[in-house]
Design an enzyme around this catalytic site. Sequence first.
Site, PDB file in Angstrom:
ATOM      1  N   CYS A 132       0.710  -1.301   0.082  1.00  0.00           N
ATOM      2  CA  CYS A 132      -0.052   0.152   0.127  1.00  0.00           C
ATOM      3  C   CYS A 132       0.780   1.482  -0.031  1.00  0.00           C
ATOM      4  O   CYS A 132       0.368   2.424  -0.754  1.00  0.00           O
ATOM      5  CB  CYS A 132      -0.991   0.119   1.099  1.00  0.00           C
ATOM      6  SG  CYS A 132      -0.353  -0.469   2.657  1.00  0.00           S
ATOM      7  N   HIS A 252      -2.679   6.336   4.616  1.00  0.00           N
ATOM      8  CA  HIS A 252      -1.299   6.594   5.001  1.00  0.00           C
ATOM      9  C   HIS A 252      -0.979   7.842   4.254  1.00  0.00           C
ATOM     10  O   HIS A 252      -1.177   8.338   3.344  1.00  0.00           O
ATOM     11  CB  HIS A 252      -0.665   5.265   4.034  1.00  0.00           C
ATOM     12  CG  HIS A 252      -0.828   4.168   4.493  1.00  0.00           C
ATOM     13  ND1 HIS A 252      -1.655   3.893   5.538  1.00  0.00           N
ATOM     14  CD2 HIS A 252      -0.421   2.998   4.118  1.00  0.00           C
ATOM     15  CE1 HIS A 252      -1.539   2.418   5.996  1.00  0.00           C
ATOM     16  NE2 HIS A 252      -0.853   1.928   4.861  1.00  0.00           N
TER      17      HIS A 252
END
Length: 345
Positions: A132, A252
């Site tokens: 990710c 994130h």
Amino acid sequence: MERKTLYNVAVVGATGAVGQKMLETLEKRNFPVGEFRPLASARSAGQQVTFKGKSYTIQEAVPEAFEGIDFALFSAGGSISEKLASAAVERGAVVIDNTSAFRMLPEVPLVVPEVNAHMISQHRGIIANPNCSTIQMMAALKPIYDAYGIERIIVSTYQAVSGAGQAAIEELREQSRQILDGVPIEPKILPVKSQPKHYQIAFNAIPQIDVFEENGFSREEMKMVNETRKILGDESIHVTATCVRIPVFYGHSESVYVETRKPFDLAEVRSLLESAEGVKLVDDLQEQQYPMASDAADQYDTYVGRLRRDLFHPRGLNMWIVSDNILKGAALNAVQIAELMVKSK
Ligand code: A2P
């Protein structure tokens, strides 16, 4: 796989944080699904999930469950992919694997559609979804790489708990409540469930994601190093990463410092990012505009801001990159790969 109008799709890990988003993304993007088969562990077999307004019974992920499947989207952990991906491929499915099980195998394309879509044609049954943190960094850096080349990347991440799965989401929720209520906490999941020590994540920052390697880097940090070089097809790029878990549910954030090969023009970098696919530039200091996880959560794009030239290195560029780790970092990227496969038929 022959050209069809509808494709039979299995999602392995359909009850998980990423699996659930895969269902939602397939539905939202109107992927041409024929038969739909949600798979998970024996614990969940028999439970129901809803897809496109219909209720489906979860089946146990066993080799026979892939009979007749065209696309198998795996997100149930590396060991499950290692155990079952070949069974799916043998039955004619294309596996799009969200785990790190096959990412670094030379015969497995590691694909971010906006960056290296051309690699999918080389698959032999398995296409890997990158890590990710790497996906969002690649989406933002690709236009810069194409224009100037990249010599070096120094990245520090601020990663959401959802990257560690549903249990980590619940741990943050419960722990936050307990700490505010003055109740003793009992960390069980983070930083790594299978390791002996667990630490408080609420109101904290943990500099460990995944286990540590002998070289002192965590496996998550090494994924960013190795996957970046594989995706860009450039082994000359030097990458150093520090990955940190923070008490955010989704999204994130990354502080990324890049040294380009050729000199860059900051205004040109801005316009390159403005026109990059899947990227949104949010960078207006006068208006206090910059990307934040709370804005990126539930969005498809990767957001870039805080662009500024380094004070000392003439080709040094700083930026802040934010994306929904479960969407672009996982489920969306996987569905985009399936869409590419369909389009390329
Ligand atoms: P289950 O809910 O049946 O345990 P997360 O990343 O959010 O922790 O989710 C992990 C996903 O992987 C879940 O859907 C989980 O299903 C699935 N999973 C875990 N172990 C297995 C297994 N042995 N076989 C198939 N799926 C599994």
